[in-house]
Design an enzyme around this catalytic site. Structure first.
Site, PDB file in Angstrom:
ATOM      1  CG  HIS A   1       3.539   3.945   8.584  1.00 46.87           C
ATOM      2  ND1 HIS A   1       3.720   4.722   7.449  1.00 46.87           N
ATOM      3  CD2 HIS A   1       3.103   2.729   8.145  1.00 46.87           C
ATOM      4  CE1 HIS A   1       3.405   4.009   6.382  1.00 46.87           C
ATOM      5  NE2 HIS A   1       3.034   2.795   6.773  1.00 46.87           N
TER       6      HIS A   1
ATOM      7  CE  LYS B   1      26.666  -3.493  -7.074  1.00 45.78           C
ATOM      8  NZ  LYS B   1      26.771  -2.354  -8.011  1.00 45.78           N
TER       9      LYS B   1
ATOM     10  NE  ARG C   1       7.183   0.707   4.940  1.00 46.24           N
ATOM     11  CZ  ARG C   1       5.965   0.171   4.849  1.00 46.24           C
ATOM     12  NH1 ARG C   1       5.838  -1.111   4.501  1.00 46.24           N
ATOM     13  NH2 ARG C   1       4.893   0.881   5.095  1.00 46.24           N
TER      14      ARG C   1
ATOM     15  NE  ARG D   1      -1.564  -2.240   2.845  1.00 46.32           N
ATOM     16  CZ  ARG D   1      -1.621  -3.518   2.441  1.00 46.32           C
ATOM     17  NH1 ARG D   1      -2.648  -3.947   1.769  1.00 46.32           N
ATOM     18  NH2 ARG D   1      -0.647  -4.372   2.739  1.00 46.32           N
ATOM     19  CB  THR D   2       3.445   2.542   2.279  1.00 44.96           C
ATOM     20  OG1 THR D   2       2.715   2.058   3.404  1.00 44.96           O
ATOM     21  CG2 THR D   2       4.041   3.896   2.600  1.00 44.96           C
TER      22      THR D   2
END
Ligand code: CP
Length: 307
Positions: free
Chosen positions: A129, A80, A101, A51-52
């Site tokens: 959030h 890496k 995120r 969703r986000t």
């Protein structure tokens, strides 16, 4: 730090929250335009999301901007050994704003300290959030007609669930009564209970998820137990099925009750609730597009909307 970054919901005062909700309302009425024409938005997801990420990207696409980024950090040079600092500095060369995120609490705050490009926190570990909170507030306002004086019941993983932390911090401006339903191990962290005490907000802690609590509620905010935050999977197994909402439990609830969930759902809302008109979680996710259009335009300094 760019002052237009959005790292935690508590950096925004009540008036700014209301202004953002007004923007979201505008974008619900006008979701498509070219006001982000020429802007590049980077979405950096070091943790999974449906969703986000997709609603941020939809928000940009509908406003005529472009999106770069990754949904799986293993495809980036992080694999890496590139540091978060270097990744943020590199992406800052390419994008006008970074939505990120990350699994580490405080990662978004750290990112603001290494770049002048605005950062939007799309979830940092178990911490906050804030964009979810804006869509939650927008959903509450749309369904209740007000944010003031509501009884809000939060159920499930109140320890690791970052959405409930941010929602509590935002709702504290609006004189709520909170009911917190959780196991002892997943209770609302003391720092948030302390905020309630300091600000004179009534709250009640419960371990039983009773119909009596449901029947008092204006908003029932269900949450998933956050399996990914447990270091011992056996501890997760003990608590994962403690609270499930079934349709029969809603028989005597207020007609105006709405059931919210940030999603994804695992088994905390039975599918027999989905057809109940009080179930609002899918519309709630749709509101994420408008809320994120509001956040992006604010962060990019677009202030000439005809609100
Ligand atoms: N609510 C929420 O953050 O959902 P995603 O994890 O799918 O982005």
């Amino acid at each position: 730090m760019n002052s237009r970054s959005l790292v935690a919901i508590d950096q925004i005062d009540k008036q700014e929250l209301l202004d953002l909700l007004e923007r979201a309302r505008y974008f619900e009425a006008h979701p498509n335009s070219k006001i982000l024409d020429g802007k590049v938005v980077a979405t950096l997801f070091f943790e999974p999301s449906t969703r986000t990420r997709l609603s941020f990207e939809t928000a940009v696409n509908r406003l005529g901007g472009r999106v770069i980024g990754f949904s799986d950090a293993s495809t980036s040079s992080t694999s890496k050994g590139e540091t978060l600092k270097d990744t943020i500095k590199m992406v800052s060369n390419y994008a006008d704003i970074i939505v990120m995120r990350h699994f580490i609490e405080g990662a978004a705050q750290y990112a603001t300290e290494v770049t002048d490009v605005p950062i939007v926190n799309a979830g940092d570990g178990a911490n906050q959030h804030p964009s979810q909170t804006l869509l939650d507030l927008y959903s509450i306002l749309k369904t209740q007609g007000t944010l003031e004086g509501l009884t809000i019941t939060m159920v499930g993983d109140l320890k690791y669930g970052r959405t409930v932390h941010s929602l509590l911090m935002a709702m504290r401006h609006f004189h709520p009564v909170f009911h917190f339903v959780s196991s002892e191990k997943l209770k609302m962290p003391e720092e948030y209970l302390e905020v309630c005490r300091r600000e004179g907000i009534e709250y009640h802690l419960h371990t039983d998820f009773s119909e009596d609590i449901i029947n008092k509620s204006d908003i029932l905010y269900m949450t998933r137990v956050q399996r990914e935050r447990f270091s011992d999977i056996m501890e997760y197994e003990k608590v994962k099925n403690l609270y499930t909402l079934h349709n029969a439990m809603l028989a005597n609830s207020k007609p105006s009750l709405r059931i919210l969930h940030p999603l994804p759902r695992v088994n905390e809302i039975s599918t027999d609730v989905d057809d109940n008109p009080k179930a609002y979680y899918f519309e709630q996710a749709r509101n994420g597009v408008f809320a994120r259009q509001a956040i992006l335009t604010r962060a990019l300094g677009i202030d000439n909307l005809p609100l």
